[in-house]
Design an enzyme around this catalytic site. Sequence first.
Site, short mmCIF file in Angstrom:
data_model
loop_
_atom_site.label_atom_id
_atom_site.label_comp_id
_atom_site.label_asym_id
_atom_site.label_seq_id
_atom_site.Cartn_x
_atom_site.Cartn_y
_atom_site.Cartn_z
N SER A 217 6.10 7.89 6.32
CA SER A 217 6.94 7.93 5.12
C SER A 217 7.23 6.51 4.64
O SER A 217 6.32 5.74 4.39
CB SER A 217 8.21 8.73 5.40
OG SER A 217 8.88 9.05 4.21
N GLU A 339 3.61 18.91 2.95
CA GLU A 339 4.59 17.81 2.88
C GLU A 339 5.97 18.27 2.43
O GLU A 339 6.99 18.00 3.07
CB GLU A 339 4.09 16.73 1.92
CG GLU A 339 2.91 15.94 2.39
CD GLU A 339 3.29 14.87 3.40
OE1 GLU A 339 4.48 14.67 3.65
OE2 GLU A 339 2.36 14.26 3.96
N HIS A 439 6.17 17.21 6.17
CA HIS A 439 6.39 15.77 6.23
C HIS A 439 7.09 15.42 7.54
O HIS A 439 8.12 15.99 7.89
CB HIS A 439 7.29 15.38 5.05
CG HIS A 439 7.50 13.92 4.84
ND1 HIS A 439 6.56 13.10 4.26
CD2 HIS A 439 8.56 13.13 5.13
CE1 HIS A 439 7.03 11.88 4.17
NE2 HIS A 439 8.24 11.86 4.70
#
Length: 532
Positions: A217, A339, A439
Amino acid sequence: MNRRQTLAGLSALGVSISTSHAGAAGKRPKVITTLGPVEGQVKSGVSVFLGLRYGQDTGPARFQPPRRPEVWRDVAKADRYGPACPQQSTPDAYGKSEDCLFLNVWTPEAQARVKRPVMIYLHGGAYNNGSGSDPLYDGTNLALRGDVVVVTINHRLNAFGYLYLSRIERLLTGQAWPLRYSGNTGQMDILLALEWIRDNIAAFGGDPANIMLFGQSGGGAKIATLMATPSAAGLFHKAATMSGQQVTASGPGNATLRATAYLAALGLKADADSLAKVQVLPMEALMEALKAPDPVIGSGSMYFGPVVDETHLMRHPFYPDAAPQSLHIPMMIGNTRDETRAFLGGNAANHSLTWDDLPTKLPPQYRVDIDPWLVIDTYRRLYPDMTPSQVFFAATAAGRSWRGAIIEAEERAKAGAPAYVFQTDWQSPKDGGKWGAPHGIEIPLIFRTTHEASSVTTNSAEARQMADLFSDAFVAFARTGSPQTQALPQWVPYRMEKRETMLMDLPPALAPDPRGEERKLFEKVPFIQQGT
């Protein structure tokens, strides 16, 4: 000259020498660094050094470049994480402070006689939150599995690390000093940490000539930015990013709009008096002002991130191309299939959407300017069995998160320096499987921390198999520049002709242009990274 005098003399010359190691029964590992001696602890056969100071307290020089610490003589205990940078939303068990420039080291043996690959993890949190002390980032199991040295880092975040005051200062004073670097001091902290690692990691059993950065990220985005930062040249030799793209950085105009809005949230104007005040206001006041709405995005709290300030950062990381300075660095680029389930899957309503809901629900979440009916019709044609909610999660992931990864992979391939690209397809069984492959799912797989309560993977047998697959691939990449292992099919780097992508699943598979029709749909419109 006796051994103690020799060590003292080498230390005075700035030479890092290890004095003991984890294998010494009953002893705590000690290392003499260029700054002074430190003492760690042994955990599961790994020497662990927590809270190693690499920079001075940033409070007295807020918004300015980090400074090296003063050298110390007494042994510094390295048995506790250092504080995190002040932040609005993320609690931290080890406190929050502007005195936050600390890093952590896990090594199988704190001895300079063996040169192990060094894996440095940059945490996520969108430049706003996080720290290197999250339990998911504990490097013990990864260091043991891969015979590598693992490092995590704390650095300045949000306004403390990325509040761009340079243009305001220059307009007021005619010069950009001392705040000319204010929009990138968080990145400069990372660079100072990398310099500390270069100078000291050999004493911890690491190879300063084999440094790999990996991050998820915001951590991946920080790495992408470093790959375009002149002062980062030579400080790392491999790079791996997971769901963390930085195609463009913030322009100085938008960054100035944010700085002005942030000062207003503090009750200050864009004048010389306010520039002086913001540097000495209580830390808590600056944290509270982080809640101010973003004047550029128009919603949500303030975005902070690296700025093309023409002083520290002179170009965008992957626009108009992949930064030439880092084309020689082997790179991995990854994303997950689902995600946005990590951000949107917690809302029960998003799991029971209707087709009538989608035209208004989709555009704010896929973050590109494309007709929602075209998106809906395309997905219904491609995947006729998908429910409206499944289309919602798939389209938002493709337009919002995956798009940046594709651009980075394409630019590397066009430049003749292709990356190893992967997509995480393995789905977590947690909560009945509602999260899919969200994610952040790779973090506990790479670190082998699936047993942690906060791990989305669970600690199932399949999760542990995936941990083997992921951690071994990342260790192989750290060691050789290729993620190839015996457990994976032949992994060919990404080329424009076939767009080879490793699907990380049980079993794994190398696929040409997976989700190609989705890619073509969203490449119809320009991609502007949110916040920049």
